[in-house]
Design an enzyme around this catalytic site. Structure first.
Site, PDB file in Angstrom:
ATOM      1  N   THR A   1       0.816  -1.213   0.000  1.00 24.03           N
ATOM      2  CA  THR A   1       0.000   0.000   0.000  1.00 24.03           C
ATOM      3  C   THR A   1       0.854   1.269   0.000  1.00 24.03           C
ATOM      4  O   THR A   1       2.038   1.253   0.330  1.00 24.03           O
ATOM      5  CB  THR A   1      -0.930  -0.004   1.212  1.00 24.03           C
ATOM      6  OG1 THR A   1      -0.144  -0.192   2.396  1.00 24.03           O
ATOM      7  CG2 THR A   1      -1.964  -1.104   1.098  1.00 24.03           C
TER       8      THR A   1
ATOM      9  N   THR B   1       5.588   4.820   5.057  1.00 22.67           N
ATOM     10  CA  THR B   1       5.323   4.625   6.484  1.00 22.67           C
ATOM     11  C   THR B   1       5.222   3.125   6.744  1.00 22.67           C
ATOM     12  O   THR B   1       5.208   2.320   5.807  1.00 22.67           O
ATOM     13  CB  THR B   1       4.004   5.295   6.918  1.00 22.67           C
ATOM     14  OG1 THR B   1       2.899   4.608   6.317  1.00 22.67           O
ATOM     15  CG2 THR B   1       3.967   6.766   6.501  1.00 22.67           C
ATOM     16  N   THR B   2       5.109   2.749   7.994  1.00 19.44           N
ATOM     17  CA  THR B   2       4.982   1.329   8.330  1.00 19.44           C
ATOM     18  C   THR B   2       3.741   0.721   7.689  1.00 19.44           C
ATOM     19  O   THR B   2       3.788  -0.383   7.129  1.00 19.44           O
ATOM     20  CB  THR B   2       4.916   1.143   9.853  1.00 19.44           C
ATOM     21  OG1 THR B   2       6.076   1.707  10.438  1.00 19.44           O
ATOM     22  CG2 THR B   2       4.814  -0.335  10.219  1.00 19.44           C
ATOM     23  N   CYS B   3       2.622   1.442   7.763  1.00 20.06           N
ATOM     24  CA  CYS B   3       1.374   0.900   7.201  1.00 20.06           C
ATOM     25  C   CYS B   3       1.215   1.195   5.716  1.00 20.06           C
ATOM     26  O   CYS B   3       0.388   0.567   5.038  1.00 20.06           O
ATOM     27  CB  CYS B   3       0.172   1.409   7.988  1.00 20.06           C
ATOM     28  SG  CYS B   3       0.145   3.202   8.221  1.00 20.06           S
ATOM     29  N   TYR B   4       1.994   2.157   5.204  1.00 18.35           N
ATOM     30  CA  TYR B   4       1.967   2.472   3.772  1.00 18.35           C
ATOM     31  C   TYR B   4       3.410   2.530   3.278  1.00 18.35           C
ATOM     32  O   TYR B   4       3.989   3.606   3.106  1.00 18.35           O
ATOM     33  CB  TYR B   4       1.272   3.810   3.512  1.00 18.35           C
ATOM     34  CG  TYR B   4      -0.209   3.833   3.829  1.00 18.35           C
ATOM     35  CD1 TYR B   4      -1.123   3.164   3.030  1.00 18.35           C
ATOM     36  CD2 TYR B   4      -0.684   4.548   4.929  1.00 18.35           C
ATOM     37  CE1 TYR B   4      -2.479   3.187   3.313  1.00 18.35           C
ATOM     38  CE2 TYR B   4      -2.038   4.580   5.232  1.00 18.35           C
ATOM     39  CZ  TYR B   4      -2.930   3.902   4.412  1.00 18.35           C
ATOM     40  OH  TYR B   4      -4.280   3.931   4.699  1.00 18.35           O
TER      41      TYR B   4
END
Length: 389
Positions: free
Chosen positions: A72, A141-144
């Site tokens: 993502t 980022t960690t989630c993206y």
């Protein structure tokens, strides 16, 4: 208790639309009906009047979401056909403005305002079924975790495509001339020296807000024709300024009310959303907009009977320090005079030209009329009408 001889409700009119019994006419057709029968009888006979306009409306654009990548991404910068879109939203949402120019437009290298492709053209391309180049960068980022995205996409690939125009359908606008000794290039088009031409931009007697000058029927939730599909009025438009000089019939003689409108782009057509390039100004978007006006009573009926001969606008010198918010007026003219092809300024005959299309405005009003007559389009009763102060 109301003093009107005729009082209808939205519910009553919508019931007639569902039953195929509603009487619908265009804003041009109602003029003769009111003149012949009077406003009260016209309100009894007619249920809905349809309006239309098609013209450049710079304050326009779309929220777009083309779906996520694997892994993502949270986009920080986005380009569509190398036109920058605003990405300061969430993940893969962006807003593409109609007046944003393409970064590699060859005309971008000459004086400002010389562009031939921009956000409005991207929206037209998407509606025409073309694929466009989508490019995005991100900081990760960690989630993206993804930092880059590039792909070819079409409107069909978009999870969401919402046309969201903060300022459309201006209620009247200036007639522009240039009294200086040199040509000037404006959002009202090219203006030749010494009043060599006069440009205007309104559908006049077909224009939505000129047929409901005090916004008796238009507000949050009003269902409209937008870009060939169904849209809604969602708020007063930016620069909504109703407290301006008006004629006895309520028509403002300067720019006044505006509409904020939204609709699903996937319902729309490139016939009614067109990219525009204006010499010396830049890019824009021509938008097709039509508003149905319910004849709830004879007051509204009388308002819709306004004709081009009764609608006045001011003639403004766009060469007279207009960029410094200083402008000089050369009086008023009617839209009947403007549509005749020439007006008189200080004893001289000046040719006129519209930036709006009366042909397409009529087609919008007729299309909306047929939608309602067939029962395909119900009226949206506004939660509140546009402010008048």
């Amino acid at each position: 208790m109301s003093s009107y001889k005729v009082n209808k409700t939205y519910q009553e009119i919508n019931a007639k639309i569902r039953a195929g019994k509603a009487v619908v006419v265009t804003a041009e057709e109602i003029i003769g009906i009111v003149r012949e029968n009077g406003p009260a009888e016209a309100a009894r006979e007619v249920d809905v009047v349809t309006t239309g306009t098609f013209a450049p409306m710079c304050s326009s654009g779309a929220f777009l979401n083309f779906g996520q990548t694997t892994p993502t991404i949270k986009t920080a910068k986005v380009w569509i056909n190398n036109v920058p879109a605003y990405a300061g939203l969430a993940a893969v949402d962006c807003y593409l403005g109609a007046t944003e120019p393409c970064e590699d437009d060859p005309l971008n290298k000459v004086p400002p305002g010389e562009f031939n492709y921009g956000g409005g053209h991207v929206l037209e391309d998407l509606l025409a079924g073309k694929k466009v180049d989508l490019k995005a960068t991100a900081y990760g980022t960690t989630c993206y975790p993804s930092r880059k995205m590039e792909k070819r996409v079409s409107l069909a690939d978009a999870r969401n495509a919402i046309l969201c125009n903060p300022r459309n359908g201006y209620q009247n606008y200036n007639c522009a001339i240039n009294m200086t000794n040199k040509t000037v290039y404006t959002y009202m088009g090219t203006l030749r020296p010494k009043a060599g031409n006069a440009n205007y931009c309104s559908a006049g007697q077909l224009s939505p807000l000129l047929n409901d000058p005090y916004y008796k029927t238009i507000g949050l939730g009003t269902r409209i024709f937008l870009g060939g599909g169904v849209g809604y009025v969602t708020w007063p438009g930016t620069q909504h300024s109703p407290a301006v000089p008006r004629t006895d019939s309520g028509v403002p003689v300067t720019p006044a009310g505006t509409l904020c409108v939204m609709g699903d782009m996937k319902q729309m057509s490139a016939d009614w959303i067109r990219g525009v390039s204006i010499q010396g100004y830049g890019c824009s978007l021509a938008v097709g907009l039509g508003v149905p006006i319910p004849l709830l009573n004879e007051e509204i009926s009388q308002y819709t009977a306004i004709s081009d001969a009764e609608i006045l606008t001011q003639v403004i010198d766009y060469g007279y320090e207009y960029g410094n918010n200083i402008s000089k007026s050369y009086g008023q003219v009617s839209y009947a005079e403007l549509r005749s092809g020439e007006i008189t300024i200080e004893g001289r005959t000046v040719p006129t030209a519209p930036l709006s299309s009366i042909v397409k405005a009529r087609e919008i009003a007729e299309t909306l009329k047929e939608w309602i007559r067939k029962g395909d389009f119900l009226l949206g009763e506004p939660q509140f009408t546009l402010p008048t102060e």
